[in-house]
Design a protein around this motif. Structure first.
Motif, short mmCIF file in Angstrom:
data_model
loop_
_atom_site.label_atom_id
_atom_site.label_comp_id
_atom_site.label_asym_id
_atom_site.label_seq_id
_atom_site.Cartn_x
_atom_site.Cartn_y
_atom_site.Cartn_z
N UNK A 67 -0.86 -2.36 9.14
CA UNK A 67 0.31 -3.15 9.55
C UNK A 67 0.50 -4.33 8.61
N UNK A 68 -0.56 -5.04 8.30
CA UNK A 68 -0.46 -6.18 7.40
C UNK A 68 0.06 -5.77 6.03
N UNK A 69 -0.37 -4.63 5.54
CA UNK A 69 0.07 -4.16 4.22
C UNK A 69 1.52 -3.72 4.23
N UNK A 70 1.91 -2.92 5.21
CA UNK A 70 3.27 -2.39 5.20
C UNK A 70 4.32 -3.42 5.60
N UNK A 71 3.90 -4.46 6.31
CA UNK A 71 4.85 -5.48 6.77
C UNK A 71 4.62 -6.83 6.09
N UNK A 72 3.98 -6.82 4.94
CA UNK A 72 3.63 -8.08 4.26
C UNK A 72 4.85 -8.97 4.02
N UNK A 73 5.95 -8.39 3.57
CA UNK A 73 7.13 -9.21 3.27
C UNK A 73 7.72 -9.84 4.53
N UNK A 74 8.03 -9.08 5.59
CA UNK A 74 8.55 -9.75 6.78
C UNK A 74 7.55 -10.70 7.43
N UNK A 75 6.26 -10.40 7.36
CA UNK A 75 5.26 -11.31 7.91
C UNK A 75 5.27 -12.64 7.15
N UNK A 76 5.47 -12.58 5.86
CA UNK A 76 5.44 -13.81 5.04
C UNK A 76 6.64 -14.72 5.32
N UNK A 77 7.62 -14.23 6.05
CA UNK A 77 8.84 -15.00 6.31
C UNK A 77 8.86 -15.67 7.68
N UNK A 78 7.74 -15.61 8.40
CA UNK A 78 7.67 -16.21 9.73
C UNK A 78 6.26 -16.75 9.94
#
Length: 174
Positions: A67-78
């Motif tokens: 999850x952290x790898x595939x969603x790295x970009x949206x996670x980095x925005x919040x």
């Protein structure tokens, strides 16, 4: 705020830590979804995320890492907070590998913090391979989780979310 609490747990101990965090966030008025990391389709609906995993052999479980790898970009925005739970929190030999991996992950997604909590060990639910590793590490059965410390950490998340909300609602000066 809408908050995602996604925690990977093999035997339920780390999931219970996620439940405690979710309860504190709900008590502060946040809309919280508790979803297993492998079941998270999108990060976009959430204003903040608490992502965590049990630690085995010094690493997060695959579903949390994925999850952290595939969603790295949206996670980095919040705002994102990471948590780890397990014997790695108490056994120095296991921490070296996970520390580097977690530091890199935290930097990639701009996590606000990473908290390690001791876990719970019940050999009767472990596989033969897991029991062998635990025996070599001299792990002892017991519940080493400090749920009051988990609640305290969750309260710091609540405070940071309140600060972020206040910042968003400040009007620019003329």
């Amino acid at each position: 705020m809408r908050v995602l609490v996604a925690v990977a747990s093999r035997h339920g101990g780390t999931q219970e830590i996620g439940e405690v965090i979710a309860d504190v966030l709900r008590g502060a008025g946040h809309d919280v979804d508790e979803v297993e990391p492998g079941d998270v389709a999108l990060i976009d609906p959430y204003d903040a995320v608490v992502l965590g995993s049990a630690v085995y052999n010094g690493r997060w479980l695959p579903e949390a890492r994925e999850l952290a790898q595939r969603a790295a970009t949206p996670l980095s925005r919040r705002p994102v907070w990471l948590l780890s739970s397990g014997l790695a929190a108490t056994l120095p030999a296991s921490v070296a590998k996970s520390s580097t991996e977690m530091r890199d992950l935290g930097e990639r997604i701009a996590a606000r913090g990473h908290r390690k909590f001791a876990g719970r060990l019940n050999r009767s639910v472990l596989s033969f391979a897991e029991r062998t590793i635990i025996a070599a590490a001299r792990g002892r059965d017991g519940d080493y989780r400090d749920l009051d410390a988990v609640r305290d950490w969750a309260r710091t998340i609540v405070a940071e979310l309140e600060d972020a909300t206040a910042e968003q609602h400040r009007l620019p000066l003329p």
